[in-house]
Design an enzyme around this catalytic site. Sequence first.
Site, PDB file in Angstrom:
ATOM      1  N   CYS A 138       0.835  -1.208   0.000  1.00 37.08           N
ATOM      2  CA  CYS A 138       0.000   0.000   0.000  1.00 37.08           C
ATOM      3  C   CYS A 138       0.865   1.250   0.000  1.00 37.08           C
ATOM      4  CB  CYS A 138      -0.913   0.011   1.223  1.00 37.08           C
ATOM      5  SG  CYS A 138      -2.162  -1.265   1.134  1.00 37.08           S
TER       6      CYS A 138
HETATM    7  N1  LIG Z   1      -3.473  -6.113   1.668  1.00 38.69           N
HETATM    8  C1  LIG Z   1      -3.766  -4.951   2.202  1.00 38.69           C
HETATM    9  O1  LIG Z   1      -3.369  -4.656   3.335  1.00 38.69           O
HETATM   10  C2  LIG Z   1      -4.604  -3.935   1.478  1.00 38.69           C
HETATM   11  C3  LIG Z   1      -5.178  -2.912   2.222  1.00 38.69           C
HETATM   12  C4  LIG Z   1      -5.979  -1.975   1.582  1.00 38.69           C
HETATM   13  C5  LIG Z   1      -6.152  -2.080   0.205  1.00 38.69           C
HETATM   14  N2  LIG Z   1      -5.572  -3.085  -0.512  1.00 38.69           N
HETATM   15  C6  LIG Z   1      -5.858  -3.147  -1.948  1.00 38.69           C
HETATM   16  O2  LIG Z   1      -6.753  -4.219  -2.202  1.00 38.69           O
HETATM   17  C7  LIG Z   1      -6.486  -4.806  -3.476  1.00 38.69           C
HETATM   18  C8  LIG Z   1      -6.227  -6.296  -3.328  1.00 38.69           C
HETATM   19  O3  LIG Z   1      -5.047  -6.490  -2.559  1.00 38.69           O
HETATM   20  P1  LIG Z   1      -4.709  -7.838  -1.781  1.00 38.69           P
HETATM   21  O4  LIG Z   1      -3.631  -7.478  -0.823  1.00 38.69           O
HETATM   22  O5  LIG Z   1      -5.957  -8.491  -1.292  1.00 38.69           O
HETATM   23  O6  LIG Z   1      -4.098  -8.730  -2.969  1.00 38.69           O
HETATM   24  P2  LIG Z   1      -3.703 -10.286  -2.883  1.00 38.69           P
HETATM   25  O7  LIG Z   1      -2.569 -10.445  -3.829  1.00 38.69           O
HETATM   26  O8  LIG Z   1      -3.586 -10.728  -1.466  1.00 38.69           O
HETATM   27  O9  LIG Z   1      -4.963 -11.060  -3.462  1.00 38.69           O
HETATM   28  C9  LIG Z   1      -5.485 -10.847  -4.684  1.00 38.69           C
HETATM   29  C10 LIG Z   1      -6.170 -12.117  -5.188  1.00 38.69           C
HETATM   30  O10 LIG Z   1      -6.799 -11.774  -6.404  1.00 38.69           O
HETATM   31  C11 LIG Z   1      -6.642 -12.861  -7.298  1.00 38.69           C
HETATM   32  N3  LIG Z   1      -6.848 -12.382  -8.660  1.00 38.69           N
HETATM   33  C12 LIG Z   1      -5.962 -11.777  -9.492  1.00 38.69           C
HETATM   34  N4  LIG Z   1      -6.569 -11.474 -10.654  1.00 38.69           N
HETATM   35  C13 LIG Z   1      -7.850 -11.890 -10.563  1.00 38.69           C
HETATM   36  C14 LIG Z   1      -8.966 -11.842 -11.426  1.00 38.69           C
HETATM   37  N5  LIG Z   1      -8.865 -11.295 -12.631  1.00 38.69           N
HETATM   38  N6  LIG Z   1     -10.130 -12.364 -10.996  1.00 38.69           N
HETATM   39  C15 LIG Z   1     -10.220 -12.912  -9.770  1.00 38.69           C
HETATM   40  N7  LIG Z   1      -9.207 -13.000  -8.904  1.00 38.69           N
HETATM   41  C16 LIG Z   1      -8.024 -12.470  -9.285  1.00 38.69           C
HETATM   42  C17 LIG Z   1      -5.277 -13.400  -7.004  1.00 38.69           C
HETATM   43  O11 LIG Z   1      -5.143 -14.735  -7.453  1.00 38.69           O
HETATM   44  C18 LIG Z   1      -5.212 -13.263  -5.482  1.00 38.69           C
HETATM   45  O12 LIG Z   1      -5.666 -14.441  -4.833  1.00 38.69           O
HETATM   46  C19 LIG Z   1      -5.319  -4.014  -4.058  1.00 38.69           C
HETATM   47  O13 LIG Z   1      -5.847  -2.978  -4.841  1.00 38.69           O
HETATM   48  C20 LIG Z   1      -4.659  -3.441  -2.828  1.00 38.69           C
HETATM   49  O14 LIG Z   1      -3.957  -2.250  -3.125  1.00 38.69           O
HETATM   50  C21 LIG Z   1      -4.807  -4.025   0.103  1.00 38.69           C
END
Ligand SMILES: NC(=O)c1ccc[n+]([C@@H]2O[C@H](COP(=O)([O-])OP(=O)(O)OC[C@H]3O[C@@H](n4cnc5c(N)ncnc54)[C@H](O)[C@@H]3O)[C@@H](O)[C@H]2O)c1
Length: 419
Positions: free
Chosen positions: A260
């Site tokens: 982030c």
């Molecule tokens: N992790 C955090 O602390 C956090 C906090 C706030 C916001 N975010 C935001 O949330 C979003 C997701 O982050 P995350 O940390 O959960 O990512 P992550 O990598 O943990 O998980 C993402 C998942 O999405 C799947 N994926 C990828 N492409 C896909 C598709 N086309 N269809 C379906 N599934 C798909 C992946 O296989 C993976 O399992 C990002 O935009 C991130 O910036 C993350």
Amino acid sequence: MTVDVVVLGLGYVGLPLAREASRAGMSVLGFDVDSRVVDSLNAAQSHVDDVSDDDMAAMLRAGFRATADESEIATADAAVICVPTPLSPTGGPDLRAVESAVHAVARHLRPGMLVVLESTTYPGTTDELVRPILEKSGLAAGTDFHLAFSPERIDPGNEHFGVRNTPKVVGGHTPACTDRAADFYGRFIDTVVRTKGTREAETAKLLENTYRHINIALVNEMAKFCHQLGVDLWDVIRAAATKPFGFQAFYPGPGVGGHCIPIDPNYLSHNVRAKLGYPFRFVELAEEINATMPAYVARRAQNVLNDAGKAINGARVLLLGVTYKPNVADQRVSPASTLARRLADLGAVLSYHDPRVTHWEIGGVEVPRAGDLESAVAEADLVILVQNHREYDADRLAGLAKQFFDTRGATTVDEAYRL
Ligand SMILES: NC(=O)c1ccc[n+]([C@@H]2O[C@H](COP(=O)([O-])OP(=O)(O)OC[C@H]3O[C@@H](n4cnc5c(N)ncnc54)[C@H](O)[C@@H]3O)[C@@H](O)[C@H]2O)c1
């Protein structure tokens, strides 16, 4: 058979969201393109720190199921997209996962559906990128289906704030879209905060993370000159933080990490530059300062060894905690990696200890993992506390070490050097 919601992307964001909706009695389907993730979740094995295997088992008992079959999206009343938004090799937004997930929803869009994007992204994404893809289905946003943006605010490892008690910001394409999304989240989240539209909701998330990024840079820059001035910045922050208004404490460290803080502000600065042609100077300066921290810590480590009459070349240096934040296993963009590279370049012989990381590589080379913490601390020429996991008693470890460099302000004893 219909479900209340399909969550697309079952990672750090999507899985806790699915759990909370499931706990509230909603029927939840999870969709992920990674079949290993799907299979392990269906076998009650979680890959996310904040969701235990017991939680997964409870979700499965409550009817949750994960799938890699996109045709099942059509069975959902609402689709919530939580896929990654990393940076492209040139440092700009990489929205390929969002586009691919939105296309999948578009292929199975039904009249009356609610579609929400949660992935962090630049202002205008929901309206300019997501809406046109969905409307290719022949259905119109605001008329035939509802569309909203609601930024994810999950803070992995936070024991006090989770999905339910963290207020949820929601901005719809139309006021009716906002109402529909607010009703949806209101079923499993205590407080819903409405914005005027999707752009305000998108920008709110970027403001939150940019604010942290900049304030961390402020104290990182101060750490450097306070050290030279002989001022204990940790004590300064402790004192300043007693002001009950107008101040929030941020702490220096060996660099910013995770997916982030080092990434999201770029979505905003890149967008400002691309659309308006000028820089977002605060973000660029903060990036510059924060990026210097691993090298600064390496130099300070060299000085600590120097004080003891030792060269860093050939010295045994033990790194404690290599994840990007305390008490989680997530190593993504951890500053420990950059620091380790710097130390190795200077000739240090590295090892690490981390209760949550069993295998750690730097540039394809495995770093030896210390088994017994206390004997490893006692044997090393220098111990660097990089991440203060709850298992570490920093003062005790500083007492055992030959030299102890604390980059987290966790020690109170004189034996420790502090950032
Ligand atoms: N992790 C955090 O602390 C956090 C906090 C706030 C916001 N975010 C935001 O949330 C979003 C997701 O982050 P995350 O940390 O959960 O990512 P992550 O990598 O943990 O998980 C993402 C998942 O999405 C799947 N994926 C990828 N492409 C896909 C598709 N086309 N269809 C379906 N599934 C798909 C992946 O296989 C993976 O399992 C990002 O935009 C991130 O910036 C993350």
